[in-house]
Design a protein around this motif. Structure first.
Motif, mmCIF file in Angstrom:
data_model
loop_
_atom_site.group_PDB
_atom_site.id
_atom_site.type_symbol
_atom_site.label_atom_id
_atom_site.label_comp_id
_atom_site.label_asym_id
_atom_site.label_seq_id
_atom_site.Cartn_x
_atom_site.Cartn_y
_atom_site.Cartn_z
ATOM 1 N N LYS B 190 0.847 -1.196 0.000
ATOM 2 C CA LYS B 190 0.000 0.000 0.000
ATOM 3 C C LYS B 190 0.876 1.237 0.000
ATOM 4 C CE LYS B 190 -3.203 -1.218 3.275
ATOM 5 N NZ LYS B 190 -4.134 -0.918 4.310
ATOM 6 N N GLY B 191 0.544 2.164 -0.860
ATOM 7 C CA GLY B 191 1.331 3.392 -0.880
ATOM 8 C C GLY B 191 1.097 4.183 -2.149
ATOM 9 N N THR B 192 1.984 5.128 -2.359
ATOM 10 C CA THR B 192 1.832 6.080 -3.465
ATOM 11 C C THR B 192 3.205 6.441 -4.016
ATOM 12 O OG1 THR B 192 -0.002 7.075 -2.228
ATOM 13 C CG2 THR B 192 0.850 8.346 -4.078
ATOM 14 N N ILE B 193 3.310 6.555 -5.312
ATOM 15 C CA ILE B 193 4.478 7.243 -5.882
ATOM 16 C C ILE B 193 3.965 8.535 -6.504
ATOM 17 C CG2 ILE B 193 6.227 5.461 -6.336
ATOM 18 C CD1 ILE B 193 4.827 4.923 -8.988
ATOM 19 N N GLN B 194 4.766 9.584 -6.434
ATOM 20 C CA GLN B 194 4.262 10.854 -6.990
ATOM 21 C C GLN B 194 4.119 10.728 -8.506
ATOM 22 O OE1 GLN B 194 6.139 15.006 -6.414
ATOM 23 N NE2 GLN B 194 4.584 14.781 -4.858
ATOM 24 N N ASN B 195 5.173 10.311 -9.196
ATOM 25 C CA ASN B 195 5.074 9.905 -10.604
ATOM 26 C C ASN B 195 4.390 10.930 -11.492
ATOM 27 O OD1 ASN B 195 5.499 8.018 -12.663
ATOM 28 N ND2 ASN B 195 3.555 6.965 -12.330
ATOM 29 N N ASP B 196 4.481 12.200 -11.128
ATOM 30 C CA ASP B 196 3.758 13.261 -11.837
ATOM 31 C C ASP B 196 4.780 14.135 -12.553
ATOM 32 O OD1 ASP B 196 2.333 15.506 -12.640
ATOM 33 O OD2 ASP B 196 1.989 16.226 -10.602
ATOM 34 N N ILE B 197 5.107 13.769 -13.774
ATOM 35 C CA ILE B 197 6.217 14.439 -14.447
ATOM 36 C C ILE B 197 5.864 15.834 -14.960
ATOM 37 C CG2 ILE B 197 5.779 13.448 -16.750
ATOM 38 C CD1 ILE B 197 9.209 14.149 -15.148
ATOM 39 N N LEU B 198 4.628 16.031 -15.385
ATOM 40 C CA LEU B 198 4.337 17.298 -16.079
ATOM 41 C C LEU B 198 4.622 18.525 -15.217
ATOM 42 C CD1 LEU B 198 1.171 16.349 -18.173
ATOM 43 C CD2 LEU B 198 3.526 16.615 -18.958
ATOM 44 N N LYS B 199 4.250 18.477 -13.935
ATOM 45 C CA LYS B 199 4.508 19.648 -13.101
ATOM 46 C C LYS B 199 6.011 19.858 -12.856
ATOM 47 C CE LYS B 199 5.235 17.507 -8.864
ATOM 48 N NZ LYS B 199 5.587 16.192 -9.405
ATOM 49 N N VAL B 432 0.630 19.396 -22.382
ATOM 50 C CA VAL B 432 2.023 19.306 -22.837
ATOM 51 C C VAL B 432 2.335 20.497 -23.751
ATOM 52 C CG1 VAL B 432 3.695 17.937 -24.139
ATOM 53 C CG2 VAL B 432 2.119 16.790 -22.563
ATOM 54 N N LYS B 433 1.407 20.796 -24.640
ATOM 55 C CA LYS B 433 1.585 21.947 -25.551
ATOM 56 C C LYS B 433 1.642 23.261 -24.761
ATOM 57 C CE LYS B 433 1.969 20.373 -29.670
ATOM 58 N NZ LYS B 433 1.202 19.162 -29.882
ATOM 59 N N ALA B 434 0.752 23.398 -23.790
ATOM 60 C CA ALA B 434 0.698 24.647 -23.001
ATOM 61 C C ALA B 434 2.014 24.864 -22.246
ATOM 62 C CB ALA B 434 -0.476 24.613 -22.034
ATOM 63 N N ILE B 435 2.615 23.770 -21.807
ATOM 64 C CA ILE B 435 3.907 23.875 -21.110
ATOM 65 C C ILE B 435 5.005 24.228 -22.116
ATOM 66 C CG2 ILE B 435 5.670 22.589 -19.813
ATOM 67 C CD1 ILE B 435 3.287 20.816 -18.768
ATOM 68 N N GLU B 436 4.987 23.537 -23.255
ATOM 69 C CA GLU B 436 6.010 23.795 -24.272
ATOM 70 C C GLU B 436 5.984 25.247 -24.749
ATOM 71 O OE1 GLU B 436 6.481 19.255 -26.040
ATOM 72 O OE2 GLU B 436 5.239 20.712 -27.118
ATOM 73 N N LYS B 437 4.778 25.808 -24.787
ATOM 74 C CA LYS B 437 4.656 27.209 -25.216
ATOM 75 C C LYS B 437 5.050 28.191 -24.121
ATOM 76 C CE LYS B 437 1.010 26.661 -28.623
ATOM 77 N NZ LYS B 437 -0.411 26.313 -28.667
ATOM 78 N N GLY B 438 5.210 27.688 -22.895
ATOM 79 C CA GLY B 438 5.576 28.575 -21.789
ATOM 80 C C GLY B 438 4.379 29.283 -21.177
ATOM 81 N N TYR B 439 3.182 28.903 -21.629
ATOM 82 C CA TYR B 439 1.972 29.571 -21.126
ATOM 83 C C TYR B 439 1.811 29.376 -19.614
ATOM 84 C CZ TYR B 439 -2.981 30.212 -20.074
ATOM 85 O OH TYR B 439 -4.155 30.604 -19.494
ATOM 86 N N VAL B 440 1.946 28.131 -19.178
ATOM 87 C CA VAL B 440 1.727 27.816 -17.763
ATOM 88 C C VAL B 440 2.781 28.530 -16.903
ATOM 89 C CG1 VAL B 440 1.566 25.938 -16.101
ATOM 90 C CG2 VAL B 440 0.793 25.576 -18.440
ATOM 91 N N GLN B 441 4.038 28.477 -17.356
ATOM 92 C CA GLN B 441 5.124 29.123 -16.620
ATOM 93 C C GLN B 441 4.856 30.613 -16.456
ATOM 94 O OE1 GLN B 441 5.279 26.897 -19.069
ATOM 95 N NE2 GLN B 441 7.261 25.892 -19.236
ATOM 96 N N ARG B 442 4.417 31.259 -17.550
ATOM 97 C CA ARG B 442 4.189 32.710 -17.497
ATOM 98 C C ARG B 442 3.036 33.076 -16.571
ATOM 99 N NH1 ARG B 442 5.969 32.679 -23.015
ATOM 100 N NH2 ARG B 442 3.874 32.039 -23.621
ATOM 101 N N GLU B 443 1.988 32.270 -16.610
ATOM 102 C CA GLU B 443 0.843 32.530 -15.735
ATOM 103 C C GLU B 443 1.267 32.485 -14.267
ATOM 104 O OE1 GLU B 443 -1.763 33.805 -17.995
ATOM 105 O OE2 GLU B 443 -2.861 32.923 -16.318
ATOM 106 N N ILE B 444 2.050 31.465 -13.923
ATOM 107 C CA ILE B 444 2.471 31.302 -12.530
ATOM 108 C C ILE B 444 3.420 32.433 -12.128
ATOM 109 C CG2 ILE B 444 3.751 29.817 -10.926
ATOM 110 C CD1 ILE B 444 2.711 27.415 -12.539
ATOM 111 N N GLN B 445 4.352 32.731 -13.032
ATOM 112 C CA GLN B 445 5.341 33.764 -12.737
ATOM 113 C C GLN B 445 4.682 35.124 -12.493
ATOM 114 O OE1 GLN B 445 8.592 32.798 -15.373
ATOM 115 N NE2 GLN B 445 9.348 34.887 -15.141
ATOM 116 N N LYS B 446 3.695 35.409 -13.311
ATOM 117 C CA LYS B 446 2.984 36.677 -13.173
ATOM 118 C C LYS B 446 2.300 36.745 -11.804
ATOM 119 C CE LYS B 446 -0.607 38.970 -15.711
ATOM 120 N NZ LYS B 446 -1.859 38.345 -16.059
ATOM 121 N N SER B 447 1.664 35.666 -11.441
ATOM 122 C CA SER B 447 0.957 35.617 -10.170
ATOM 123 C C SER B 447 1.939 35.730 -8.991
ATOM 124 C CB SER B 447 0.158 34.324 -10.141
ATOM 125 O OG SER B 447 -0.346 34.062 -8.893
#
Lengths: 132, 555
Positions: B190-199, B432-447
């Protein structure tokens, strides 16, 4: 006027991925009229010092939140000295215990900033020191 | 008609109140208030904001679709959440001691923190590992280290969460191999691996491979575990780090759920059936200071995921639609100044997680703006959870804030705004596309930048930092990791390499290479390699040789 801009390198030595602080500071310095180069993650001390020299910066700012500061910050300071680049204003920040801060400030760092420092204070500090 | 009459009556009285007593008092003093995503908060919420007739459709009952009120019918009356403190440092021996200490103190699950070289698939003697070994977690080079890490901890009795992403398959393989040595069958684990590469690409930074092969590793784990490890949470889709990187509550949910959608799509494309793997998907969120908004965020997350799974992916098994989550209190909210105030901050954040219906919880320690936590500060953090669980009464009934006009209204508002983000990301071609375009990064950085500026303008108050400050000595009883540990770990690694059968290692790595070039599931080959005591770095190097490494653009 452009050539009078203060040039700053913001760098992430080691494997640490926490770059919120580094990016926020980079933007604050840009907004204050400085020219800022941000290295991105996972840089070795060698890469950082080469970039500093190549970009001819007056200020190098290091960020680490992974506890590797004693080793990696010190290496950057030593390398800058070896290459005859010790005139650069060398600052750092991150999760850094008081004891280590004092040690690093004795060993080549002009200033280590603790969490909670305002970017305005850092802007003022850099302007004062570089224009001294 | 009766309902309509009543609503009109409330509307009428609200108007009178607003124009009368409220506006009179407002002239004496009034301050603006905003949500974390900068929407103004109204002066009062009423049944107009959360009408009864929407209850059955929007809320329903705990344990039932759309799970707003909780994923289980009994929630904490049946069983408290799992108290799970994230820990690991210095060496496998030291970390093993800390785990056994935490279990003795009443902790109910383990959570392993790995050091950065381990998280990036490098052995401790890699040149880039210099200075990082054993710093933010335990170094694991091979199965030999895992054996020490779980010494005297029976794997059929504990549940273990491992914060490991790019090399998750390798650490999971080591856990399976170790269980076999302890005589524990995989289906009991019983357990969990984070295994969440996109973030990792936009918020946490421990990526190795490019997105394509990373997604293959993830779906291989889904497929393998659905057959062999039925009780294992195969992924922990994490908003925690997204929030820490500077996102607001809506962005935290939107980007996390968008990641979740990307994983579900990848698994479906790999030929899996939704109800085979979706019941083992789990989530991980941040709990911030804004107590009521955070509760609404957790409630909205459950409704959003339930609807996505049913409407978008046609899931039928109720478990596929349940958003089960772990929570950690907000690391970046801890202040270096007046560090003990952090105990109070953590209490409020932990309460938000509990009132929001979390399945497990990590509470941060007050000294973490200075260093890794000491044994004393970790104990206080754990006691904080125990006090909430046993003394506060917050656990007495399910979803106690359900029905609060304000919380219900916020739940709806967050849900709506997350949906808008999800549509936008979908239009970009997915996460994946939104990350590649830098959209997600910019949104977070702005905030993140705006948040910092608000603190500096004193629009947002941080007690002890921009208000109520006083000079105070920094804590001096901090945990220190002995720099000699790195050398000792390298010696252990050399010993492990010496004690193994080189031929067996070579064959296992050859087989892995072959499998990586084909379509077969990678897990069996990785398990064989770890059993032969191939190191984490060797295994990841084989995969690097086929898949290459991700080069992060800077935005």
């Amino acid at each position: 006027m452009a050539q009078n801009k203060i040039r700053v390198l913001i760098a992430k030595p080691g494997l640490d991925g926490h770059d919120r602080g580094a990016k926020v500071l980079a933007q604050a310095l840009r907004d204050a009229g400085m020219e800022v180069i941000y290295t991105g993650l996972r840089r070795t001390p060698d890469q950082i010092v080469s970039a500093a020299i190549q970009e001819d910066v007056q200020v190098v700012g290091l960020s680490s939140l992974s506890g590797a500061h004693n080793n990696l910050f010190q290496k950057v300071a030593n390398l800058l000295q070896e290459k005859g680049y010790e005139d650069v204003l060398l600052i750092g920040g991150g999760i850094i215990p008081e004891k280590d801060r004092k040690q690093l400030e004795k060993a080549g760092f002009d200033r280590i900033f603790s969490p909670g420092t305002s970017t305005e204070d850092i802007v003022e500090y850099i302007k004062d020191k570089v224009n001294e | 008609m009766k309902d309509k009459d009543r609503q009109e009556k409330i509307q009428e009285n609200l108007k009178k109140w607003r124009e009368g007593p409220f506006s009179k008092f407002q002239q004496r003093g009034w301050s603006e208030a905003y949500t974390s995503y900068r929407e103004p908060v109204k002066e009062i919420y009423t049944p107009l904001d959360a009408p009864d007739e929407e209850y059955l459709d929007k809320s329903g009952f705990p344990g039932q679709y759309p799970f707003v009120r909780g994923v289980y019918p009994t929630m904490y009356r049946g069983r408290p959440w799992t108290m799970r403190q994230y820990a690991g440092f210095a060496s496998a021996e030291e970390s093993n001691r800390r785990y056994r200490y935490l279990l003795e103190q009443g902790q109910t699950g383990l959570s392993v923190a790995f050091d950065l070289p381990t998280q990036i698939g490098m052995d401790s003697d890699h040149p880039l590992a210099d200075g990082e070994v054993g710093k933010v977690g335990v170094p694991i080079d091979s199965l030999a280290d895992m054996e020490v890490l779980f010494d005297q901890i029976p794997l059929d009795k504990v549940s273990t969460s491992m914060t490991i992403n790019s090399p998750a398959a390798v650490l999971l393989a080591m856990y399976i191999a170790l269980a076999e040595k302890q005589g524990v069958a995989p289906e009991k684990l019983k357990g969990t691996i984070q295994n969440d590469i996109l973030k990792e690409y936009f918020a946490r930074g421990t990526y190795i491979f490019p997105p394509g092969p990373s997604l293959r590793l993830i779906t291989d784990i889904f497929a393998y575990c659905s057959k062999e490890l039925p009780n294992w949470n195969t992924i922990s889709i994490s908003g925690y780090h997204i929030r820490e990187a500077g996102a607001n509550a809506v962005q935290e949910l939107a980007f996390t759920l968008a990641d979740g959608i990307a994983y579900v799509k990848a698994a479906l494309e790999a030929g899996l059936k939704v109800d085979e793997f979706a019941p083992r998907l789990s989530f991980f969120f941040n709990a911030q200071m804004n107590l009521l908004e955070e509760v609404a965020k957790f409630r909205a997350a459950r409704r959003l995921w339930a609807r996505i799974m049913e409407e978008k992916f046609g899931a039928e098994n109720p478990k596929s639609k349940m958003l089960r989550f772990h929570t950690q209190t907000a690391g970046a909210s801890l202040t270096a100044q007046q560090a003990k105030n952090n105990i109070v901050r953590v209490t409020i954040q932990a309460l938000a997680a509990v009132l929001g219906g979390t399945q497990s919880l990590h509470t941060n320690s007050y000294d973490e703006a200075w260093a890794l936590p000491s044994e004393e500060s970790v104990r206080i953090a754990l006691r904080t959870q125990q006090i909430i669980a046993h003394e506060s009464g917050a656990t007495s009934t399910v979803d106690p804030l359900g029905g609060s006009y304000y919380v219900e209204s916020l739940t709806d508002d967050i849900e709506k705004r997350v949906e808008e983000y999800l549509e936008k990301i979908e239009e970009m071609g997915g996460m994946v596309k939104a990350i590649e375009k830098g959209y997600v990064q910019r949104e977070i950085q702005k905030s993140a930048y705006e948040m910092q500026k608000r603190i500096e303008r004193e629009e947002d108050v941080v007690v002890g930092v921009n208000r109520f400050a006083h000079e105070e000595a920094a804590p001096d009883d901090l945990l220190e990791v002995d720099p000699e540990m790195e050398k000792e770990q390298i010696k252990k690694l050399e010993k492990a390499r010496k004690n193994r059968d080189e031929k067996e290692v070579k064959e296992a790595l050859e087989q892995l290479k072959k499998t990586a070039q084909e379509e077969e599931n990678l897990m069996p080959a990785i398990i064989e390699a770890v059993k032969a005591y191939a190191t984490l770095g060797e295994i990841c190097d084989v995969l690097r040789s086929i898949y290459g490494e991700y080069q992060a653009p800077t935005f």
